[in-house]
Design an enzyme around this catalytic site. Sequence first.
Site, mmCIF file in Angstrom:
data_model
loop_
_atom_site.group_PDB
_atom_site.id
_atom_site.type_symbol
_atom_site.label_atom_id
_atom_site.label_comp_id
_atom_site.label_asym_id
_atom_site.label_seq_id
_atom_site.Cartn_x
_atom_site.Cartn_y
_atom_site.Cartn_z
ATOM 1 N N CYS A 11 -6.440 17.843 -8.248
ATOM 2 C CA CYS A 11 -7.731 19.069 -8.766
ATOM 3 C C CYS A 11 -6.181 20.538 -9.745
ATOM 4 O O CYS A 11 -5.088 20.239 -9.833
ATOM 5 C CB CYS A 11 -7.247 19.972 -7.177
ATOM 6 S SG CYS A 11 -7.749 19.055 -5.428
ATOM 7 N N SER B 72 0.681 -1.172 0.488
ATOM 8 C CA SER B 72 -0.105 0.097 -0.216
ATOM 9 C C SER B 72 0.956 0.704 -0.011
ATOM 10 O O SER B 72 2.030 0.744 0.967
ATOM 11 C CB SER B 72 -1.133 0.312 1.377
ATOM 12 O OG SER B 72 -1.570 -1.175 1.015
ATOM 13 N N GLU C 141 -0.756 19.025 -6.303
ATOM 14 C CA GLU C 141 -2.419 18.426 -6.932
ATOM 15 C C GLU C 141 -3.165 18.075 -5.994
ATOM 16 O O GLU C 141 -4.982 18.217 -6.581
ATOM 17 C CB GLU C 141 -2.126 19.179 -8.324
ATOM 18 C CG GLU C 141 -1.268 19.003 -9.082
ATOM 19 C CD GLU C 141 0.285 19.342 -9.354
ATOM 20 O OE1 GLU C 141 1.357 19.818 -9.769
ATOM 21 O OE2 GLU C 141 0.447 18.400 -8.690
ATOM 22 N N SER C 142 -3.298 17.140 -5.623
ATOM 23 C CA SER C 142 -3.486 16.590 -4.908
ATOM 24 C C SER C 142 -2.884 14.732 -4.313
ATOM 25 O O SER C 142 -1.786 14.836 -3.464
ATOM 26 C CB SER C 142 -4.996 15.899 -5.035
ATOM 27 O OG SER C 142 -5.839 14.936 -4.069
ATOM 28 N N HIS D 135 -3.405 -0.187 -3.832
ATOM 29 C CA HIS D 135 -3.419 -0.951 -2.861
ATOM 30 C C HIS D 135 -3.269 -1.897 -3.978
ATOM 31 O O HIS D 135 -3.928 -2.605 -4.527
ATOM 32 C CB HIS D 135 -4.294 -0.975 -1.695
ATOM 33 C CG HIS D 135 -4.232 -2.290 -0.685
ATOM 34 N ND1 HIS D 135 -3.500 -2.227 0.296
ATOM 35 C CD2 HIS D 135 -4.640 -3.161 -0.565
ATOM 36 C CE1 HIS D 135 -3.759 -3.448 0.723
ATOM 37 N NE2 HIS D 135 -3.802 -3.801 -0.126
#
Length: 124
Positions: free
Chosen positions: A83, A55, A62-63, A68
């Site tokens: 974003c 994971s 931008e985010s 996983h």
Amino acid sequence: MNALGRHILAEIYGCDNKILDDCKLIEEIMVKAAIEAGAEVCEVAFHKFSPQGVSGVVVISESHLTIHTWPELNYAAVDVFTCGSNVNPWDACSYLTKLLKAKNMTATEVKRGVFEQPVKVLSS
């Protein structure tokens, strides 16, 4: 209609199970996927599970991108949330599908922060 971001939820099937279980390689692939999409990488955190699976998150300006893996099922669940208009989350998903040697990828795009009126973003 305006949205603050685009969130791709990707189901990546038929991947190479050796790749999916290699934490260092998954981290490298995820970082490169962010760069391929045009994002600026800020931080990364990845974890190898026992007996298998990885994971991780790549935090971008931008985010984020997350993954996983289930090597025993040749499957990876991936989220790419961006974003602004300078980053294309689909480019990251395509890159990941290719480098995970996947046979199939299905994905859904969700618009995040949808507003009826234009959004004015304040600069610092």
